[in-house]
Design a protein around this motif. Structure first.
Motif, PDB file in Angstrom:
ATOM      1  N   THR A 151       0.834  -1.201   0.000  1.00 22.51           N
ATOM      2  CA  THR A 151       0.000   0.000   0.000  1.00 22.51           C
ATOM      3  C   THR A 151       0.872   1.255   0.000  1.00 22.51           C
ATOM      4  OG1 THR A 151      -0.053   0.104   2.420  1.00 22.51           O
ATOM      5  CG2 THR A 151      -1.751  -1.231   1.334  1.00 22.51           C
ATOM      6  N   PRO A 152       0.302   2.406  -0.326  1.00 26.20           N
ATOM      7  CA  PRO A 152       1.077   3.654  -0.267  1.00 26.20           C
ATOM      8  C   PRO A 152       1.665   3.918   1.115  1.00 26.20           C
ATOM      9  CG  PRO A 152      -0.931   3.992  -1.524  1.00 26.20           C
ATOM     10  CD  PRO A 152      -1.037   2.616  -0.938  1.00 26.20           C
ATOM     11  N   ASP A 153       0.883   3.674   2.183  1.00 30.39           N
ATOM     12  CA  ASP A 153       1.399   3.899   3.536  1.00 30.39           C
ATOM     13  C   ASP A 153       2.573   2.991   3.835  1.00 30.39           C
ATOM     14  OD1 ASP A 153      -0.356   5.906   4.128  1.00 30.39           O
ATOM     15  OD2 ASP A 153      -1.778   4.630   5.211  1.00 30.39           O
ATOM     16  N   LEU A 154       2.463   1.738   3.437  1.00 33.21           N
ATOM     17  CA  LEU A 154       3.548   0.791   3.697  1.00 33.21           C
ATOM     18  C   LEU A 154       4.785   1.154   2.881  1.00 33.21           C
ATOM     19  CD1 LEU A 154       4.552  -1.724   5.114  1.00 33.21           C
ATOM     20  CD2 LEU A 154       3.451  -3.114   3.350  1.00 33.21           C
ATOM     21  N   LEU A 155       4.571   1.583   1.639  1.00 30.12           N
ATOM     22  CA  LEU A 155       5.701   2.008   0.814  1.00 30.12           C
ATOM     23  C   LEU A 155       6.423   3.193   1.460  1.00 30.12           C
ATOM     24  CD1 LEU A 155       7.193   1.614  -1.940  1.00 30.12           C
ATOM     25  CD2 LEU A 155       5.761   3.470  -2.789  1.00 30.12           C
ATOM     26  N   ALA A 156       5.662   4.129   2.019  1.00 36.82           N
ATOM     27  CA  ALA A 156       6.273   5.280   2.692  1.00 36.82           C
ATOM     28  C   ALA A 156       7.080   4.831   3.901  1.00 36.82           C
ATOM     29  CB  ALA A 156       5.185   6.267   3.113  1.00 36.82           C
ATOM     30  N   ASP A 157       6.611   3.805   4.608  1.00 34.37           N
ATOM     31  CA  ASP A 157       7.367   3.266   5.740  1.00 34.37           C
ATOM     32  C   ASP A 157       8.679   2.644   5.277  1.00 34.37           C
ATOM     33  OD1 ASP A 157       5.421   4.078   7.485  1.00 34.37           O
ATOM     34  OD2 ASP A 157       4.668   2.077   7.954  1.00 34.37           O
ATOM     35  N   TYR A 158       8.630   1.897   4.170  1.00 29.55           N
ATOM     36  CA  TYR A 158       9.863   1.323   3.619  1.00 29.55           C
ATOM     37  C   TYR A 158      10.850   2.424   3.249  1.00 29.55           C
ATOM     38  CZ  TYR A 158       8.692  -3.675   3.207  1.00 29.55           C
ATOM     39  OH  TYR A 158       8.422  -4.979   3.476  1.00 29.55           O
ATOM     40  N   ALA A 159      10.348   3.505   2.689  1.00 24.57           N
ATOM     41  CA  ALA A 159      11.234   4.610   2.308  1.00 24.57           C
ATOM     42  C   ALA A 159      11.969   5.152   3.520  1.00 24.57           C
ATOM     43  CB  ALA A 159      10.431   5.712   1.617  1.00 24.57           C
ATOM     44  N   GLY A 171      15.902   4.602   3.962  1.00 24.87           N
ATOM     45  CA  GLY A 171      16.624   5.841   3.708  1.00 24.87           C
ATOM     46  C   GLY A 171      16.712   6.156   2.223  1.00 24.87           C
ATOM     47  N   ILE A 172      15.700   5.731   1.472  1.00 25.88           N
ATOM     48  CA  ILE A 172      15.618   5.991   0.032  1.00 25.88           C
ATOM     49  C   ILE A 172      14.397   6.857  -0.222  1.00 25.88           C
ATOM     50  CG2 ILE A 172      15.294   4.945  -2.253  1.00 25.88           C
ATOM     51  CD1 ILE A 172      16.752   2.485  -1.252  1.00 25.88           C
ATOM     52  N   ARG A 173      14.513   7.788  -1.127  1.00 23.56           N
ATOM     53  CA  ARG A 173      13.402   8.701  -1.404  1.00 23.56           C
ATOM     54  C   ARG A 173      12.130   7.943  -1.748  1.00 23.56           C
ATOM     55  NH1 ARG A 173      15.531  13.222  -5.583  1.00 23.56           N
ATOM     56  NH2 ARG A 173      13.382  12.844  -6.232  1.00 23.56           N
ATOM     57  N   ALA A 174      11.034   8.372  -1.137  1.00 21.15           N
ATOM     58  CA  ALA A 174       9.766   7.689  -1.354  1.00 21.15           C
ATOM     59  C   ALA A 174       9.331   7.752  -2.811  1.00 21.15           C
ATOM     60  CB  ALA A 174       8.692   8.289  -0.452  1.00 21.15           C
ATOM     61  N   ASP A 175       9.589   8.881  -3.486  1.00 23.81           N
ATOM     62  CA  ASP A 175       9.172   8.987  -4.881  1.00 23.81           C
ATOM     63  C   ASP A 175       9.972   8.051  -5.777  1.00 23.81           C
ATOM     64  OD1 ASP A 175      11.297  10.893  -4.247  1.00 23.81           O
ATOM     65  OD2 ASP A 175      11.129  11.561  -6.320  1.00 23.81           O
ATOM     66  N   ASP A 176      11.240   7.789  -5.420  1.00 25.40           N
ATOM     67  CA  ASP A 176      12.020   6.819  -6.188  1.00 25.40           C
ATOM     68  C   ASP A 176      11.440   5.419  -6.016  1.00 25.40           C
ATOM     69  OD1 ASP A 176      13.772   8.641  -7.250  1.00 25.40           O
ATOM     70  OD2 ASP A 176      15.405   8.232  -5.846  1.00 25.40           O
ATOM     71  N   LEU A 177      11.094   5.066  -4.781  1.00 22.91           N
ATOM     72  CA  LEU A 177      10.502   3.749  -4.550  1.00 22.91           C
ATOM     73  C   LEU A 177       9.146   3.628  -5.246  1.00 22.91           C
ATOM     74  CD1 LEU A 177      11.310   2.939  -0.802  1.00 22.91           C
ATOM     75  CD2 LEU A 177      12.519   2.199  -2.862  1.00 22.91           C
ATOM     76  N   ALA A 178       8.390   4.719  -5.273  1.00 21.58           N
ATOM     77  CA  ALA A 178       7.108   4.696  -5.968  1.00 21.58           C
ATOM     78  C   ALA A 178       7.309   4.439  -7.458  1.00 21.58           C
ATOM     79  CB  ALA A 178       6.361   6.012  -5.743  1.00 21.58           C
ATOM     80  N   ALA A 179       8.321   5.082  -8.034  1.00 27.37           N
ATOM     81  CA  ALA A 179       8.608   4.879  -9.455  1.00 27.37           C
ATOM     82  C   ALA A 179       9.042   3.440  -9.725  1.00 27.37           C
ATOM     83  CB  ALA A 179       9.688   5.859  -9.912  1.00 27.37           C
ATOM     84  N   LEU A 180       9.817   2.874  -8.820  1.00 29.53           N
ATOM     85  CA  LEU A 180      10.332   1.516  -9.014  1.00 29.53           C
ATOM     86  C   LEU A 180       9.263   0.448  -8.812  1.00 29.53           C
ATOM     87  CD1 LEU A 180      13.733   1.927  -7.157  1.00 29.53           C
ATOM     88  CD2 LEU A 180      13.440   1.549  -9.614  1.00 29.53           C
ATOM     89  N   ASP A 198      -0.872  12.031  -1.633  1.00 27.91           N
ATOM     90  CA  ASP A 198      -0.484  13.396  -1.985  1.00 27.91           C
ATOM     91  C   ASP A 198       0.434  14.014  -0.943  1.00 27.91           C
ATOM     92  OD1 ASP A 198      -1.952  13.254  -4.284  1.00 27.91           O
ATOM     93  OD2 ASP A 198      -3.738  14.177  -3.423  1.00 27.91           O
ATOM     94  N   ARG A 199       0.217  13.697   0.318  1.00 27.13           N
ATOM     95  CA  ARG A 199       1.027  14.288   1.386  1.00 27.13           C
ATOM     96  C   ARG A 199       1.777  13.195   2.136  1.00 27.13           C
ATOM     97  NH1 ARG A 199      -2.861  18.994   4.074  1.00 27.13           N
ATOM     98  NH2 ARG A 199      -3.144  20.217   2.159  1.00 27.13           N
ATOM     99  N   THR A 200       2.888  12.789   1.574  1.00 25.93           N
ATOM    100  CA  THR A 200       3.740  11.800   2.228  1.00 25.93           C
ATOM    101  C   THR A 200       4.778  12.547   3.053  1.00 25.93           C
ATOM    102  OG1 THR A 200       3.450  10.209   0.428  1.00 25.93           O
ATOM    103  CG2 THR A 200       5.343   9.887   1.881  1.00 25.93           C
ATOM    104  N   ALA A 201       4.736  12.326   4.360  1.00 23.34           N
ATOM    105  CA  ALA A 201       5.626  13.067   5.256  1.00 23.34           C
ATOM    106  C   ALA A 201       7.077  12.675   5.009  1.00 23.34           C
ATOM    107  CB  ALA A 201       5.250  12.791   6.711  1.00 23.34           C
ATOM    108  N   PRO A 202       7.988  13.638   5.008  1.00 24.46           N
ATOM    109  CA  PRO A 202       9.414  13.306   4.865  1.00 24.46           C
ATOM    110  C   PRO A 202       9.914  12.621   6.128  1.00 24.46           C
ATOM    111  CG  PRO A 202       9.149  15.632   5.383  1.00 24.46           C
ATOM    112  CD  PRO A 202       7.758  15.084   5.183  1.00 24.46           C
ATOM    113  N   PRO A 203      11.028  11.899   6.040  1.00 23.41           N
ATOM    114  CA  PRO A 203      11.564  11.240   7.235  1.00 23.41           C
ATOM    115  C   PRO A 203      12.020  12.271   8.262  1.00 23.41           C
ATOM    116  CG  PRO A 203      13.121  11.093   5.420  1.00 23.41           C
ATOM    117  CD  PRO A 203      11.846  11.634   4.850  1.00 23.41           C
TER     118      PRO A 203
END
Length: 238
Positions: free
Chosen positions: A172-180, A184-193, A200-205
């Motif tokens: 899920t998007p929330d879980l992907l953000a947790d993995y990011a 320590g990898i940008r969430a948008d990079d993981l989303a692309a991969l 829309d509002r994914t909090a930065p680490p």
């Protein structure tokens, strides 16, 4: 191919990557078209994508050389405990702990890298990619779950993360953000991969998460004894 997907996400064509990495454009173009990437190309491209070379190997489905794999596969739960104690330190003490980790000598490998157990061998897919990146930090199912709790405040069972890796549980998007955060990898990079669209509002680490994920990376080539020493140091000051 994931490297091509990552390049498109960054808005970079083969000529751009060639210029930024000093790799011949023909070689870059061949890899983006699906040719197996060489070690030199991966090492040169990693800074362009602001990734560790070891992670780019994983993304490209290339075998990691022994000198780039985590040194001691027994260290996973100790790494997780180190992260837990480090996250409770003030910023200046986290900095000192990282400096200590970076100052420790890296031992030579005396044993071959063991073959991952069957349940740690993941099929191709988004979850498998994320779990292989987690393993690049010496974090398996249990140690990974403990580290997720430390850095995100959310806990799933160890087996649940394993099921994500095997494609049995939706990413899920929330879980992907947790993995990011944990990787320590940008969430948008993981989303692309992975092809998972972020909210829309994914909090930065947080600053703590950035420091602790850096520490986790610092210790991946240390022995269990060295990591235990760092854990004890963090524990005594937390």
């Amino acid at each position: 191919m994931l490297l091509n997907r990552l390049a498109k996400h960054h808005g970079l064509c083969a000529d751009d990557l060639s210029r930024l990495s000093s790799v011949p454009a023909a070689e870059v173009r061949a890899v983006l078209d699906g040719a197996p990437p060489g070690a030199s190309l991966l090492r040169r491209l990693a800074p362009v994508f602001q990734l560790e070379a070891e992670d780019l190997y994983v993304i490209a489905a290339a075998a990691l050389p022994l000198e780039m794999t985590p040194l001691d596969p027994r260290a996973g739960t100790t790494v997780a405990r180190l992260a837990w104690h480090a996250a409770r330190l003030p910023r200046d003490q986290r900095y000192q702990l990282r400096r200590l980790a970076q100052s420790l000598p890296q031992e030579r490998r005396t044993q071959p890298d063991p073959e991952p157990r069957a349940h740690l061998q993941y099929p191709p897919g988004p979850g498998g990619l994320l779990m292989r990146l987690l393993a690049n930090r010496n974090l398996g199912w249990l140690a990974g779950a403990q580290t997720f709790l430390t850095l995100t405040g959310r806990y799933w069972s160890a087996a649940t993360y394993g099921q994500v890796g095997h494609g049995c549980i939706e990413l899920t998007p929330d879980l992907l953000a947790d993995y990011a955060i944990v990787l320590g990898i940008r969430a948008d990079d993981l989303a692309a991969l992975t092809g998972v669209k972020l909210q829309d509002r994914t909090a930065p680490p947080s600053e703590v998460a950035v420091d602790v994920t850096g520490l986790i990376w610092d210790v991946r080539r240390l022995t269990l004894d060295q990591i235990q020493h760092l854990r004890d140091t963090a524990k005594s000051t937390s």
